[in-house]
Design a protein around this motif. Structure first.
Motif, PDB file in Angstrom:
ATOM      1  N   LEU A  40       0.637  -1.332  -0.200  1.00  0.00           N
ATOM      2  CA  LEU A  40      -0.021  -0.165   0.285  1.00  0.00           C
ATOM      3  C   LEU A  40       0.932   1.424  -0.060  1.00  0.00           C
ATOM      4  CD1 LEU A  40      -2.656  -0.694   2.837  1.00  0.00           C
ATOM      5  CD2 LEU A  40      -2.956  -0.810   0.159  1.00  0.00           C
ATOM      6  N   SER A  41       1.987   1.034   0.622  1.00  0.00           N
ATOM      7  CA  SER A  41       2.659   2.251   1.109  1.00  0.00           C
ATOM      8  C   SER A  41       2.867   2.365  -0.921  1.00  0.00           C
ATOM      9  CB  SER A  41       4.571   2.018   1.591  1.00  0.00           C
ATOM     10  OG  SER A  41       3.584   2.127   3.013  1.00  0.00           O
ATOM     11  N   SER A  42       3.403   1.196  -1.328  1.00  0.00           N
ATOM     12  CA  SER A  42       4.542   1.484  -2.743  1.00  0.00           C
ATOM     13  C   SER A  42       3.241   2.115  -3.920  1.00  0.00           C
ATOM     14  CB  SER A  42       4.659   0.118  -3.798  1.00  0.00           C
ATOM     15  OG  SER A  42       4.373  -0.294  -3.585  1.00  0.00           O
ATOM     16  N   ALA A  43       2.355   2.128  -3.841  1.00  0.00           N
ATOM     17  CA  ALA A  43       0.534   2.769  -4.182  1.00  0.00           C
ATOM     18  C   ALA A  43       0.519   3.722  -3.892  1.00  0.00           C
ATOM     19  CB  ALA A  43      -0.701   2.219  -4.079  1.00  0.00           C
ATOM     20  N   LYS A  44       0.913   3.862  -2.184  1.00  0.00           N
ATOM     21  CA  LYS A  44       0.906   5.694  -2.213  1.00  0.00           C
ATOM     22  C   LYS A  44       2.484   6.682  -3.208  1.00  0.00           C
ATOM     23  CE  LYS A  44      -3.162   5.851   0.049  1.00  0.00           C
ATOM     24  NZ  LYS A  44      -4.423   6.950   0.015  1.00  0.00           N
ATOM     25  N   LYS A  98       5.923  -4.253  -9.947  1.00  0.00           N
ATOM     26  CA  LYS A  98       5.376  -4.001 -10.756  1.00  0.00           C
ATOM     27  C   LYS A  98       3.737  -4.854 -11.071  1.00  0.00           C
ATOM     28  CE  LYS A  98       8.620  -1.818 -13.691  1.00  0.00           C
ATOM     29  NZ  LYS A  98       8.750  -1.903 -14.893  1.00  0.00           N
ATOM     30  N   TYR A  99       4.022  -5.937 -10.492  1.00  0.00           N
ATOM     31  CA  TYR A  99       3.376  -7.244 -10.576  1.00  0.00           C
ATOM     32  C   TYR A  99       2.315  -7.016  -9.595  1.00  0.00           C
ATOM     33  CZ  TYR A  99       0.585 -12.104  -9.970  1.00  0.00           C
ATOM     34  OH  TYR A  99       0.455 -12.805 -10.531  1.00  0.00           O
ATOM     35  N   LEU A 100       2.744  -7.006  -8.506  1.00  0.00           N
ATOM     36  CA  LEU A 100       2.284  -6.824  -6.746  1.00  0.00           C
ATOM     37  C   LEU A 100       0.855  -5.990  -7.407  1.00  0.00           C
ATOM     38  CD1 LEU A 100       4.489  -7.016  -4.233  1.00  0.00           C
ATOM     39  CD2 LEU A 100       2.819  -8.969  -4.470  1.00  0.00           C
ATOM     40  N   ILE A 101       1.738  -4.807  -7.807  1.00  0.00           N
ATOM     41  CA  ILE A 101       0.417  -3.286  -7.692  1.00  0.00           C
ATOM     42  C   ILE A 101      -0.641  -3.030  -8.414  1.00  0.00           C
ATOM     43  CG2 ILE A 101       0.752  -0.560  -8.357  1.00  0.00           C
ATOM     44  CD1 ILE A 101       3.055  -0.642  -7.005  1.00  0.00           C
ATOM     45  N   ARG A 102      -0.045  -4.461 -10.203  1.00  0.00           N
ATOM     46  CA  ARG A 102      -0.971  -4.425 -11.121  1.00  0.00           C
ATOM     47  C   ARG A 102      -2.131  -5.514 -10.375  1.00  0.00           C
ATOM     48  NH1 ARG A 102       2.098  -5.640 -14.514  1.00  0.00           N
ATOM     49  NH2 ARG A 102       1.702  -8.242 -14.242  1.00  0.00           N
TER      50      ARG A 102
END
Length: 223
Positions: A40-44, A98-102
């Protein structure tokens, strides 16, 4: 190598006051919860250090609050393995980010696994300290859910436990299953497995079928 790893598990078990089998559960739960926080931090678009802090808060927050309420030293203060585990979670997200966020459901999967496993750890540790069963259920729920609350606050989101999704209630259901197994003299490992399955299944079914608790609505303001 195996003796060295077993030594680490035994040391963690002494720190947590848990058998080695539950230390494995603790480690997997820590990694899963840390990934949910880092994800979630990476998405932010947090930087690496910020993501690690959120992952750490997610992974150790609930257990820290639990230990303080039980009157014992927080488990992570005498063992650096949790810092390393959370750092590995950051590396994991960096490699497969990239895979996790996608995949929008990845954070949900890791969060649910962490919730189920930490719920079990909280229950077992509370029982090992001699507290009654109802306290163990409450501490299990706190261990599983509090880290997620801290995570959501840090990333500026409404905590998931306060939304309409089934979250803490799943922990309570898993706690009840564990207590019933305990009263039936079923082994702790089997009780942990059945409790975890209950939490995971309840969370997934609730999301799939849109189960939710009643929402309190205040009096609408007149325009």
């Amino acid at each position: 190598m195996s003796d060295w790893f077993l030594g680490i598990l035994q040391e963690m078990g002494t720190t947590l006051r848990l058998p080695v089998s539950f230390v494995v559960i603790e480690f997997v739960g820590t990694f899963a919860f840390a990934i949910s926080g880092v994800r979630l931090s990476s998405a932010k678009q947090f930087d690496i250090f910020g993501a690690w802090i959120v992952g750490m808060a997610t992974a150790i927050g609930g257990g820290t609050v639990r230990d303080l309420m039980l009157g014992v030293n927080p488990f992570w203060m005498t063992n650096s393995s949790y810092f390393i585990c959370c750092a590995l979670a950051v590396v994991w997200v960096m490699l497969f980010g990239k895979y996790l966020i996608r995949q929008d459901n990845t954070w949900f999967i890791f969060d649910t696994i962490g919730l189920a496993l930490f719920n079990v750890i909280g229950i077992e540790k509370t029982l090992s300290l001699g507290f009654p069963l109802w306290t163990a259920v409450a501490m299990g729920c706190l261990t599983g859910a509090a880290g997620g609350v801290i995570r959501d606050v840090l990333i500026n989101e409404v905590p998931l436990i306060f939304r309409k999704e089934i979250y803490a209630l799943a922990c309570i259901a898993g706690g009840v299953v564990y207590v019933l197994c305990h009263k039936a003299n079923i082994s702790a490992e089997v009780a942990a497995l059945l409790s975890s399955i209950t939490v995971i299944a309840m969370r997934m079914l609730a999301v799939h079928y849109h189960w939710q608790l009643p929402i309190l609505r205040g009096k609408e303001e007149e325009i």
